[in-house]
Design an enzyme around this catalytic site. Structure first.
Site, PDB file in Angstrom:
ATOM      1  CG  ASP A  96      -1.294   4.924   5.421  1.00 18.62           C
ATOM      2  OD1 ASP A  96      -1.969   4.155   5.230  1.00 18.62           O
ATOM      3  OD2 ASP A  96       0.104   4.477   5.646  1.00 18.62           O
ATOM      4  CD  GLU A  97      -2.231   1.426   8.180  1.00 18.12           C
ATOM      5  OE1 GLU A  97      -3.533   0.832   8.378  1.00 18.12           O
ATOM      6  OE2 GLU A  97      -1.433   0.872   8.258  1.00 18.12           O
TER       7      GLU A  97
ATOM      8  NE  ARG B 222       1.226  -7.672  11.504  1.00 20.80           N
ATOM      9  CZ  ARG B 222       0.598  -7.482  10.324  1.00 20.80           C
ATOM     10  NH1 ARG B 222       1.810  -6.086   9.791  1.00 20.80           N
ATOM     11  NH2 ARG B 222       0.059  -7.209   9.490  1.00 20.80           N
TER      12      ARG B 222
ATOM     13  CD  GLN C   1      -3.026  -5.350   8.592  1.00 15.81           C
ATOM     14  OE1 GLN C   1      -2.489  -5.381   9.146  1.00 15.81           O
ATOM     15  NE2 GLN C   1      -3.610  -5.058   7.036  1.00 15.81           N
TER      16      GLN C   1
ATOM     17  CE  LYS D 255      -1.105   0.466   5.542  1.00 14.73           C
ATOM     18  NZ  LYS D 255       0.124   1.421   5.426  1.00 14.73           N
ATOM     19  CB  THR D 256       3.666   2.277   1.812  1.00 19.73           C
ATOM     20  OG1 THR D 256       3.641   2.384   3.090  1.00 19.73           O
ATOM     21  CG2 THR D 256       4.715   3.720   1.762  1.00 19.73           C
TER      22      THR D 256
END
Length: 674
Positions: free
Chosen positions: A222-223, A605, A253, A32-33
C-alpha cells in the site's frame, strides 16, 4: 465464494488480477483500501490460496489494523488464517527476530528511540577529537539518511556523499562507526536499523531472502509512492522467486521526499517488472465535483506524473472559496468566525479541519480558538510515550527484557532514587569499558553496594521468578510500579499536587494500554511484543484519525499529517507564495512538483466544502510584508470563487477600527487570564 458485484469495473479488475506484477494507481478517495481487502478476500475464498502465502504491507499500524478489520469482516476465520497484514517495520522485526543471528546480534534486541540515539551521538562526540562543536541533530540526521540509502558505516567514506574537506562529514564518519558499534554492543537497533539490517541480511544471506520469498508468494504494498530505497530493495528480495507483486499508490500524493521516499519507485515500476498490468482507480467517492475539478486542474500542471483524471458522481456542491484576509490575525478571525457559524447550524466540530503548511502558522488560530472557547486539537504535541514517567517504565521493561541495553539500564538505575549517584555509575562504567563487558554484567558481580544488589535482585526476579509469560502484562507492570513505589516517587518529584496527579494518571493510562494490548493480542501479548509495539507505533505512526470515538473538536494539522484523512469542511490556510510553495523550495530552486502535490493533498481532504485563505500582508521580523497568492491558484480563477474579506462587509471605517480594537483587547485578556 465472495461476491465482487459491489465493486466498480476498475476495482473489480484490480481485485481479479492476481498473477504477475500489478500497478494500481488509486487516486484520492477512490476506495483503494476496499479494493485491496476485496482482492485478499477473493484470493482466499474464490481461489483457495493459503493465507500463509499472502503478505500485505502498509506504512502505519492504523492502516494495517484497518486492513485486518475489513478482511475479518469479509472472510470467515478459517479462510484468513495465517495472512500477514503488517507494516514494513513490523515485518522487519519479525524477520530479524528469526534470523538476525546471521548478522551477529541476539534475537532479544531492543529498539532505541530518538532520545536514546542522541545519547550515543553525544557520547561519541565527547570521544571525537574535533576542533569545533557539532550539532548532534545534524550528525544523527546524516546517519539516518545513510541508512535509508543502504550505506553502512564501513562504506560511507567510499561514497560520493562523503567530502573529506567537510568537517561535518569527517565527524559523522567517526560517530557513525562509534554509534553502530555501541548499538551492537548493547544488542540494540534504532528505527532505521530495522529495514537497513533486513536488507543487509537478505544480501549477505540470500538463502534467507529466498526462504521469505517462497513463504510469501503473493505480495501487496500500500502507498507505494512513499517507499524509500530500503523498502524498494526489501520488496525486490521478497519477490526474488516470483513476480506476484501488486503495488497500490498515487504518484500525485507523493509528499514525503524529506523522509527519503522516492517517487521514481512508482513512476518506474513497469520498467522494474516487465509485463505489468496498470489499473487506474479514477472514481472519487469523497469530494464533490467543484472540489475535485480544482484538484484536477492544480495537479495536471505537474509534468512527471502518471496521467489520470479523477471523476465523481457527486456533481452538486459549493464552489471552493478563496478568502483574501488582511493579515494573519484577520485570517484566523474569519476562519474561526465561520467555524462558529457552522457549529450554530448544528455541524459537528469534528467534521472541521484547519490545514497549514508550517507549524509557525498555528498561533493566531490557537489564540482565536481560545478566545472563542471553541474546543480544538493540534496534532503533534508531546507524544504519550515520550513523557518522562512513561519512558521510566518502558526503561524498566526494556532492562527486564534485554539487560544488555545500557541506556535503559542507566535511565532506571537510580529511579526512584536509591543512592546510586553519578560517581558510582561512572566507576562501574569505567570498569565495564575496561573489561569490555556489558554494564549489567559488571553490576551483577557487585557484592558490597547494597542498593545495586537490591536493584539487580529486582530485575532478576522479574526476569526469572516473576516471569511476564506466566502472568498478565497488567498484573506484572502494576506489581512492578507498586514494588518500586513509583507513585510515591512522582509525588515527591513535583511541588504541584495537580501536576503530580496528572503524572500518576499517565501511569494509569500506561497500565490500561498494557491491558488493551493483552486483550487484543492474547497469546502474542508478550513483554517483548508490548515494548516493541509501543516504540514502533510512536515512531512513525499517524497520530490522528477520523475514528467514531474522537472528541467533538476542531482538528489543526499540517498538510503532511492530513494525508489519508478526510473532513466535511476544510480550511486550507496560507495559500500564498513562500508558504505553499514553501520559501525554502523556492530559494533552493528544488523541484516545485512536490509542493504542488502537497496542495493537491490538502484540497482532496475536503468532502463538502473547501475554504482557502491568503493574506495581503504578514508581519515578518516585526515588519508588515506584502504577500501574494500562491502560483498554484494563478490562472485557474474559474475553479474557485475569490472573496476579499478585508472589505469587512458593510462596515464603515469606524466600525472596522472598533472590530480590530475589540479583537486585540479580547486576545490580550485571554492571554492574561491564562
Amino acid at each position: 465464494m465472495i461476491s465482487l458485484s459491489g465493486l466498480n469495473p476498475e476495482q473489480r479488475f484490480a481485485t481479479e488480477t492476481i498473477l504477475g506484477p500489478v500497478l494500481i494507481l488509486a487516486g484520492a478517495g477512490s476506495g483503494k483500501t476496499r479494493t485491496v481487502t476485496y482482492r485478499i478476500a477473493n484470493m482466499l475464498m474464490n481461489h483457495q490460496i493459503s493465507g500463509k502465502e499472502i503478505l500485505a504491507l502498509s506504512f502505519t499500524n492504523k492502516a494495517a489494523m484497518e486492513m485486518k478489520e475489513r478482511v475479518a469482516h469479509l472472510v470467515p476465520p478459517k479462510y484468513r488464517k495465517g495472512v500477514t497484514l503488517s507494516t514494513f517495520h513490523s515485518l522487519g522485526i519479525r524477520i530479524l527476530r528469526e534470523d538476525i543471528h546471521h548478522l551477529g546480534y541476539s534475537n532479544q534486541f531492543t529498539i532505541y528511540d530518538s532520545a536514546d540515539q542522541m545519547s550515543i551521538v553525544r557520547e561519541a562526540l565527547k570521544n571525537y577529537k574535533g576542533e569545533q562543536a557539532y550539532d548532534k541533530g545534524v550528525i544523527l540526521s546524516k546517519i539516518s539518511l545513510l541508512k535509508n540509502k543502504a550505506i553502512g558505516s564501513e562504506d560511507f567514506e567510499k561514497t560520493d556523499l562523503y567530502d573529506p574537506e567537510n568537517p561535518y562529514d569527517v565527524a559523522a564518519a567517526y560517530v557513525y562507526h562509534y554509534y553502530q558499534d555501541k548499538l551492537q554492543f548493547c544488542n540494540a537497533l534504532d528505527f532505521d536499523d530495522i529495514l537497513f539490517l533486513v536488507v543487509r541480511l537478505f544480501l549477505r544471506a540470500p538463502e534467507v531472502a529466498k526462504k521469505y520469498s517462497e513463504r510469501f508468494k503473493y505480495i501487496m504494498v500500500d502507498e507505494y509512492q512513499d517507499t524509500n530505497n530500503l523498502q524498494f530493495n526489501m520488496i525486490q528480495c521478497l519477490t526474488s522467486t516470483h513476480s506476484n507483486i501488486c503495488v497500490v499508490g498515487d504518484d500525485d500524493q507523493a509528499i514525503y521526499a524529506f523522509r527519503g521516499a522516492d517517487i521514481s519507485n512508482i513512476l518506474n515500476f513497469e520498467r522494474q517488472y516487465t509485463d505489468t498490468k496498470v489499473i487506474k482507480l479514477e472514481e472519487n467517492y469523497r469530494s464533490t465535483f467543484p472540489i475535485l475539478d480544482l484538484a484536477n486542474t492544480v495537479i495536471k500542471e505537474n509534468v512527471n506524473r502518471k496521467e489520470k483524471t479523477m471523476r465523481t458522481s457527486l456533481l452538486e456542491g459549493q464552489k471552493p472559496m478563496m478568502w483574501m484576509a488582511g493579515d494573519s490575525d484577520h485570517e484566523a478571525a474569519i476562519v474561526i468566525e465561520d467555524i462558529i457559524k457552522l457549529q450554530s447550524e448544528g455541524r459537528a466540530l469534528s467534521d472541521m479541519a484547519i490545514l497549514y503548511r508550517s507549524n509557525n502558522q498555528i498561533p493566531p488560530f490557537e489564540d482565536q480558538l481560545r478566545i472563542s472557547q471553541v474546543p480544538y486539537n493540534i496534532i503533534g504535541g508531546q507524544k504519550f510515550y515520550e513523557k518522562k514517567e512513561i519512558k521510566d517504565l518502558i526503561g524498566y521493561l526494556t532492562v527486564i527484557q534485554n539487560p544488555r541495553d545500557e541506556l535503559a539500564l542507566r535511565r532506571v538505575l537510580n529511579v526512584p532514587h536509591r543512592g546510586i549517584g553519578t560517581v558510582t555509575l561512572n566507576k562501574f562504567l569505567a570498569k565495564a569499558n575496561e573489561q569490555k563487558r556489558p554494564l549489567y554484567a559488571v553490576l551483577k558481580d557487585e557484592t558490597d553496594h547494597v542498593a545495586i544488589k537490591e536493584f539487580i535482585g529486582l530485575i532478576e526476579r522479574y526476569r526469572h521468578s516473576f516471569n511476564f509469560e506466566r502472568t498478565s502484562l497488567l498484573n506484572g507492570i502494576n506489581q512492578l510500579v507498586e514494588e518500586i513505589h513509583y507513585n510515591d516517587f512522582i509525588e515527591k518529584s513535583y511541588d504541584s499536587p495537580k501536576l503530580a496527579s496528572r503524572k500518576k494518571d499517565d501511569v494509569k493510562n500506561f497500565l490500561l494500554a498494557a491491558d488493551r494490548f493483552q486483550d487484543k493480542f492474547a497469546e502474542d501479548a508478550t513483554l517483548e511484543n508490548f515494548v516493541e509495539r509501543l516504540l514502533l507505533a510512536d515512531s512513525r505512526d499517524t497520530q490522528s484519525s477520523n475514528d467514531d470515538d474522537q472528541k467533538n473538536e476542531v482538528t489543526l494539522m499540517t498538510l503532511h499529517s492530513s494525508k489519508g484523512l478526510e473532513f466535511e469542511f476544510v480550511y486550507l490556510v496560507g495559500m500564498e507564495e513562500e508558504i505553499l510553495p514553501h520559501k525554502r523550495t523556492i530559494l533552493d530552486g528544488t523541484d516545485i512538483n512536490e509542493e504542488r502535490r502537497l496542495c493537491y493533498v490538502g484540497i482532496t481532504r475536503a468532502r463538502q466544502r473547501l475554504v482557502m485563505t491568503a493574506c495581503k500582508e504578514r508581519k515578518i521580523y516585526n515588519k508588515n510584508i506584502p504577500r501574494f497568492k500562491s502560483r498554484f491558484m494563478m490562472g485557474i480563477e474559474n475553479c474557485y470563487k475569490e472573496v476579499d474579506r478585508t472589505n469587512f462587509g458593510d462596515m464603515n471605517e469606524d466600525e472596522v477600527k472598533d472590530y480590530k480594537k475589540n479583537f486585540f483587547s479580547s486576545l490580550m485578556k485571554s492571554i492574561e487570564d491564562e
